[in-house]
Design a protein around this motif. Structure first.
Motif, PDB file in Angstrom:
ATOM      1  N   ASN A 140      25.101  17.727  47.467  1.00  0.00           N
ATOM      2  CA  ASN A 140      24.609  17.262  48.759  1.00  0.00           C
ATOM      3  C   ASN A 140      23.756  16.008  48.626  1.00  0.00           C
ATOM      4  O   ASN A 140      23.796  15.136  49.494  1.00  0.00           O
ATOM      5  N   SER A 141      22.982  15.887  47.554  1.00  0.00           N
ATOM      6  CA  SER A 141      22.154  14.687  47.382  1.00  0.00           C
ATOM      7  C   SER A 141      23.020  13.455  47.121  1.00  0.00           C
ATOM      8  O   SER A 141      22.702  12.366  47.586  1.00  0.00           O
ATOM      9  N   VAL A 198      26.070  13.051  48.284  1.00  0.00           N
ATOM     10  CA  VAL A 198      26.684  12.749  49.581  1.00  0.00           C
ATOM     11  C   VAL A 198      25.681  12.025  50.470  1.00  0.00           C
ATOM     12  O   VAL A 198      26.017  11.048  51.148  1.00  0.00           O
ATOM     13  N   ASP A 199      24.431  12.493  50.462  1.00  0.00           N
ATOM     14  CA  ASP A 199      23.385  11.841  51.257  1.00  0.00           C
ATOM     15  C   ASP A 199      23.128  10.419  50.784  1.00  0.00           C
ATOM     16  O   ASP A 199      22.968   9.508  51.592  1.00  0.00           O
ATOM     17  N   ARG A 221      25.976   8.284  51.963  1.00  0.00           N
ATOM     18  CA  ARG A 221      25.867   8.037  53.404  1.00  0.00           C
ATOM     19  C   ARG A 221      24.801   6.980  53.701  1.00  0.00           C
ATOM     20  O   ARG A 221      25.024   6.068  54.507  1.00  0.00           O
TER      21      ARG A 221
END
Length: 178
Positions: A3-4, A6-7, A10
Motif C-alpha cells: 500500500n505504501s 501504491v501511495d 499515486r
C-alpha cells in the motif's frame, strides 16, 4: 508495504500531473505571445513590401522564409502543448502517439535548421526598401552561419523517440503477462 508503494506512486503521478499542467499553461501563453508578435512582424513586412513599390521576387522571398520559419515554430509549440497536456491529464507518456509526436518534433527541428541555413545564405536578399534585416560581408566573401543546436536537438529527440517506443513495447509486454 504494498500500500505504501501504491501511495508513493499515486503521489508521484499527481505531482507529475500538476507540473505538466503548469508547463502546458506556460507553453500555451508563450505560444500566444509569439503568435501575436509573429503576425505583427509579418504584417509589417507585407506593408513595407507593398508600400515600397518594388514588387520583385527578391523582395518577397524573405517574407516567405519568415512565414515558413513561423509555421515550423508553431508546429513545435503545438506538439509540445499536446505532449504536456496529455501528461497533465494523467495519460501515459509511453504511447505510440507520443512516439509519433517526438519524431514529428525531430523532423520540425531538422526543417528549422535547414530554414536557418537558407536564411543565412540568403541574408543579402533581406533588404526591403528602408528595412534592413540582414548583413553584408565587407570582405567580399559570403558568410554563411550554421546553427548546430537544432540539428543536435533533432537527433536527441529522434533518439528519445526510440526510448519511448521501447517503453511502449515494455508496457505492452507487461500488460500481456499480467
Amino acid at each position: 508495504m504494498f500500500n505504501s508503494e501504491v501511495d508513493e506512486t499515486r503521489v508521484s503521478l499527481l505531482r507529475i500531473n500538476k507540473v505538466c499542467a503548469g508547463i502546458s499553461l506556460a507553453v500555451k501563453m508563450v505560444f500566444a505571445i509569439i503568435c501575436v508578435f509573429w503576425l505583427f512582424v509579418i504584417g509589417s513586412m507585407l506593408i513595407t513590401f507593398f508600400s515600397s513599390g518594388d514588387l520583385s521576387v527578391s523582395g518577397i522571398i524573405p517574407i516567405i522564409l519568415h512565414i515558413m520559419r513561423g509555421v515550423v515554430i508553431a508546429v513545435l509549440f503545438i506538439i509540445l502543448i499536446g505532449i504536456f497536456s496529455e501528461a497533465a491529464k494523467g495519460e501515459s507518456s509511453f504511447t505510440i502517439k507520443q512516439v509519433r509526436r517526438l519524431r514529428q518534433m525531430a523532423l520540425a527541428l531538422l526543417i528549422y535548421a535547414i530554414l536557418e541555413l537558407v536564411f543565412s545564405a540568403s541574408s543579402v536578399m533581406f533588404q526591403l526598401g528602408n528595412l534592413n534585416s540582414g548583413y553584408l560581408s565587407t570582405s567580399g566573401s559570403a558568410i554563411i552561419t550554421v546553427d548546430f543546436a537544432p540539428l543536435v536537438a533533432s537527433a536527441v529527440i529522434f533518439a528519445f523517440s526510440f526510448v519511448f517506443q521501447y517503453g511502449v513495447l515494455l508496457q505492452e509486454f507487461s500488460d500481456e503477462t499480467l
